[in-house]
Design a protein around this motif. Structure first.
Motif, short mmCIF file in Angstrom:
data_model
loop_
_atom_site.label_atom_id
_atom_site.label_comp_id
_atom_site.label_asym_id
_atom_site.label_seq_id
_atom_site.Cartn_x
_atom_site.Cartn_y
_atom_site.Cartn_z
N LEU A 12 -36.50 40.84 -10.59
CA LEU A 12 -35.99 41.55 -11.76
C LEU A 12 -35.85 43.04 -11.47
CD1 LEU A 12 -35.26 41.74 -14.79
CD2 LEU A 12 -37.72 41.90 -15.25
N ALA A 13 -36.88 43.62 -10.88
CA ALA A 13 -36.83 45.05 -10.56
C ALA A 13 -35.69 45.35 -9.59
CB ALA A 13 -38.17 45.50 -9.97
N ALA A 14 -35.53 44.49 -8.58
CA ALA A 14 -34.46 44.70 -7.61
C ALA A 14 -33.09 44.56 -8.27
CB ALA A 14 -34.60 43.70 -6.46
N ARG A 15 -32.92 43.53 -9.09
CA ARG A 15 -31.63 43.31 -9.76
C ARG A 15 -31.23 44.51 -10.59
NH1 ARG A 15 -31.46 39.51 -14.88
NH2 ARG A 15 -32.23 41.51 -15.69
N ASP A 16 -32.20 45.12 -11.27
CA ASP A 16 -31.91 46.22 -12.18
C ASP A 16 -32.03 47.60 -11.53
OD1 ASP A 16 -31.55 44.24 -14.02
OD2 ASP A 16 -33.44 44.58 -15.07
N GLY A 17 -32.35 47.63 -10.23
CA GLY A 17 -32.45 48.90 -9.52
C GLY A 17 -33.63 49.74 -9.93
#
Length: 307
Positions: free
Chosen positions: A188-193
């Motif tokens: 989730l963190a990676a997807r949302d930067g």
């Protein structure tokens, strides 16, 4: 001194995913179990006792998924609607199997007293891949809103719409797993930067109440029913469960409708989200399913007593 978390293998830290990153993520997802054999076949076996309907259809390339709901056969306009949902996050197995277990073993006891509407596996693509998101890397449980970006959520909202204002109780069956911390929150963190901030997984069962319309006595009734089956999660050293303040034993609160969560899709006065902990060495998969079924029974019983 603790080391920084390992960057997620997809994307560039600090930059939200684009189409290329989503495509790479999708390419890594593999089918690990069968919706047809583990869910649809069970629902088919219930047709002799309940009404079964296809309320939607998901088309993800070559993968086709009918969305199925189970209703009381003796549907009546003069009794309340009780809504049970599971598998909004497909990887949370006992949400699906617990809902099916409730229908098979307990639903008949409520015949003539309530209208049951059960959607046991809202996200079948994710169920097969043991994932939180749908095929578009969208979380259905943040998508229960107008113009939903998730077909799974939009279909369920359409199913519920005709009875939305008659729902007396809605229980949404979930799990919190160790993979929330090892895979899903980092993704989730990676997807949302955004940076990933490690947390701690609660050791036990807990509930999520609606902070906009809290119902503490209802939550307590569900906790009491589940405790003989599986242990209740304690608060951490900060008095929190998974980053939220514990407002009562085994209970936290979220603004359900504001966050687009499944449990917020109706104005039901009695609503909750269950969170089973299946990775504990103190529980078995059967106990997890039984805990979910017991939570549903307790929720219906309380709602009937406090109409």
């Amino acid at each position: 001194m603790s080391s920084a978390p390992t960057p997620y293998p997809i994307g560039t830290p600090g930059m939200p995913w684009g189409e290329a990153e989503r495509a790479e993520w999708f390419s890594r997802q593999t089918r690990q179990r069968s919706y047809e054999s583990e869910v649809l076949s069970v629902i088919e076996g219930l047709r002799s006792r309940f009404d079964v309907e296809e309320y939607g259809h998901l088309d993800y390339g070559t993968d086709q998924y009918p969305l199925m709901a189970i209703r009381s056969r003796d549907w009546r306009d003069d009794v309340p609607v009780m809504l049970v949902t599971g598998g909004v996050h497909g990887y949370e197995t006992s949400g699906v199997q617990g809902a099916l277990r409730f229908v098979d073993q307990h639903a008949a006891a409520y015949a003539g007293r309530v209208n049951l509407l059960v959607a046991p596996c809202v996200s079948p693509w994710a169920y097969e891949r043991i994932h939180r998101w749908n095929a578009n890397a969208v979380d259905p449980n943040r998508s229960f809103r107008e113009d939903s970006p998730a077909g799974e959520s939009a279909a369920l909202m359409q199913l519920v719409a005709p009875v939305r204002d008659r729902v007396l109780m809605h229980i949404d069956l979930h799990e919190t797993t160790d993979t929330d911390e090892s895979e899903f929150r980092p993704a989730l963190a990676a997807r949302d930067g955004k940076p990933f901030k490690p947390g701690a997984i609660p050791d036990g069962f807990y509930l999520v109440d609606d902070s906009a319309n809290p119902n503490p006595a209802f939550q307590q009734a569900v906790i009491d029913a589940v405790e003989p089956i599986t242990h209740i999660a304690p608060a951490d050293d900060s008095g929190e469960i998974f980053g939220s303040a514990m407002v009562a034993r085994g209970v936290i609160q979220y603004p359900l409708e504001q966050l687009g969560l499944c449990a917020g899709l109706t104005p039901a006065p009695h609503k909750t989200t269950t969170e089973v902990y299946p990775d504990s060495p103190r529980v078995t998969p059967d106990q997890c399913n039984a805990a979910q079924a017991a939570a549903v029974c307790a929720a219906i019983d309380y709602a009937l007593e406090h109409r």
